[in-house]
Motif scaffolding. Structure first.
Motif, PDB file in Angstrom:
ATOM      1  N   TYR A 142      34.843  33.450  51.086  1.00 21.09           N
ATOM      2  CA  TYR A 142      33.888  33.713  52.164  1.00 21.09           C
ATOM      3  C   TYR A 142      34.111  35.147  52.627  1.00 21.09           C
ATOM      4  N   SER A 143      33.080  35.975  52.488  1.00 20.24           N
ATOM      5  CA  SER A 143      33.192  37.385  52.889  1.00 20.24           C
ATOM      6  C   SER A 143      32.429  37.637  54.174  1.00 20.24           C
ATOM      7  N   ILE A 144      33.074  38.374  55.076  1.00 20.21           N
ATOM      8  CA  ILE A 144      32.424  38.803  56.313  1.00 20.21           C
ATOM      9  C   ILE A 144      32.345  40.328  56.228  1.00 20.21           C
ATOM     10  N   THR A 145      31.125  40.854  56.248  1.00 23.26           N
ATOM     11  CA  THR A 145      30.954  42.306  56.137  1.00 23.26           C
ATOM     12  C   THR A 145      30.534  42.879  57.482  1.00 23.26           C
ATOM     13  N   ASN A 146      30.801  44.165  57.657  1.00 20.24           N
ATOM     14  CA  ASN A 146      30.432  44.870  58.889  1.00 20.24           C
ATOM     15  C   ASN A 146      30.836  44.054  60.127  1.00 20.24           C
ATOM     16  N   ILE A 147      32.129  43.776  60.220  1.00 22.54           N
ATOM     17  CA  ILE A 147      32.679  42.883  61.249  1.00 22.54           C
ATOM     18  C   ILE A 147      32.408  43.427  62.649  1.00 22.54           C
ATOM     19  N   SER A 148      31.978  42.504  63.560  1.00 18.82           N
ATOM     20  CA  SER A 148      31.800  42.853  64.970  1.00 18.82           C
ATOM     21  C   SER A 148      32.609  41.874  65.819  1.00 18.82           C
ATOM     22  N   SER A 149      32.629  42.084  67.120  1.00 26.33           N
ATOM     23  CA  SER A 149      33.445  41.243  68.002  1.00 26.33           C
ATOM     24  C   SER A 149      32.994  39.782  67.957  1.00 26.33           C
ATOM     25  N   GLU A 150      31.713  39.530  67.616  1.00 24.50           N
ATOM     26  CA  GLU A 150      31.241  38.135  67.524  1.00 24.50           C
ATOM     27  C   GLU A 150      31.926  37.362  66.399  1.00 24.50           C
TER      28      GLU A 150
END
Length: 172
Positions: free
Chosen positions: A149-157
């Motif tokens: 599972y990839s999370i790109t352009n991570i933000s505080s959410e």
């Protein structure tokens, strides 16, 4: 009337119950042979998970709660004063649900806003895992499926705890 002496022949192994062998179940291996005079000793030879052959004696071998570590090759030898005969080798394949499930994070270390991270789910199962599902704690619907599972352009959410569920036909 006289009988003809012979060394054991037609030596065979039976597995009870037959069919799929599931971890935790009771399984009995039985060695049988045609011999005159009767078989004096039965010796089981087994090799678990690529180890060396070990032996045990007796016409039956009972696993009260078979474990995945009991998977391997088994055969028996029947012996009387005339000689010895061996059965064919059977392969015991113990099935089990996923266990020792863990998550690896890449790259490891601090995760910075705007960067990307890949979570990979690792699990031991037989048959192999056929479904991976990713969840975020306190979020009811799954986030993704698949081993990674990839999370790109991570933000505080994206902050929070993530976990994976591994499933095969034996459990999750």
């Amino acid at each position: 009337m006289y009988s003809i002496s012979n060394k054991p022949k037609s030596t065979s192994v039976s597995v009870s119950p037959s069919g799929e062998i599931v971890e935790g179940s009771s399984v009995t291996l039985t060695c049988s042979s045609d011999a005159n005079p009767p078989v004096q000793s039965y010796i089981w030879w087994f090799k678990k998970n690529g180890g060396d052959y070990q032996s045990m004696t007796g016409p039956q071998h009972v696993f009260n709660q078979i474990q995945s570590s009991d998977s391997g090759e088994y055969y028996c030898e029947a012996q009387n004063e005339m000689g010895t005969d061996r059965s064919r080798t059977i392969n015991m394949d113990v099935k089990y649900g996923p266990k020792s499930t863990s998550v690896s994070v890449s790259p490891s270390g601090e995760i910075v806003e705007g960067s990307s991270v890949t979570l990979t789910c690792i699990s031991d199962a037989n048959p192999p895992v056929d479904k991976y599902t990713w969840y975020k704690k306190n979020v009811t619907s799954p986030k993704a499926s698949g081993q990674s599972y990839s999370i790109t352009n991570i933000s505080s959410e994206d902050r929070g705890e993530y976990y994976c569920e591994a499933q095969n036909g034996r459990g999750s």
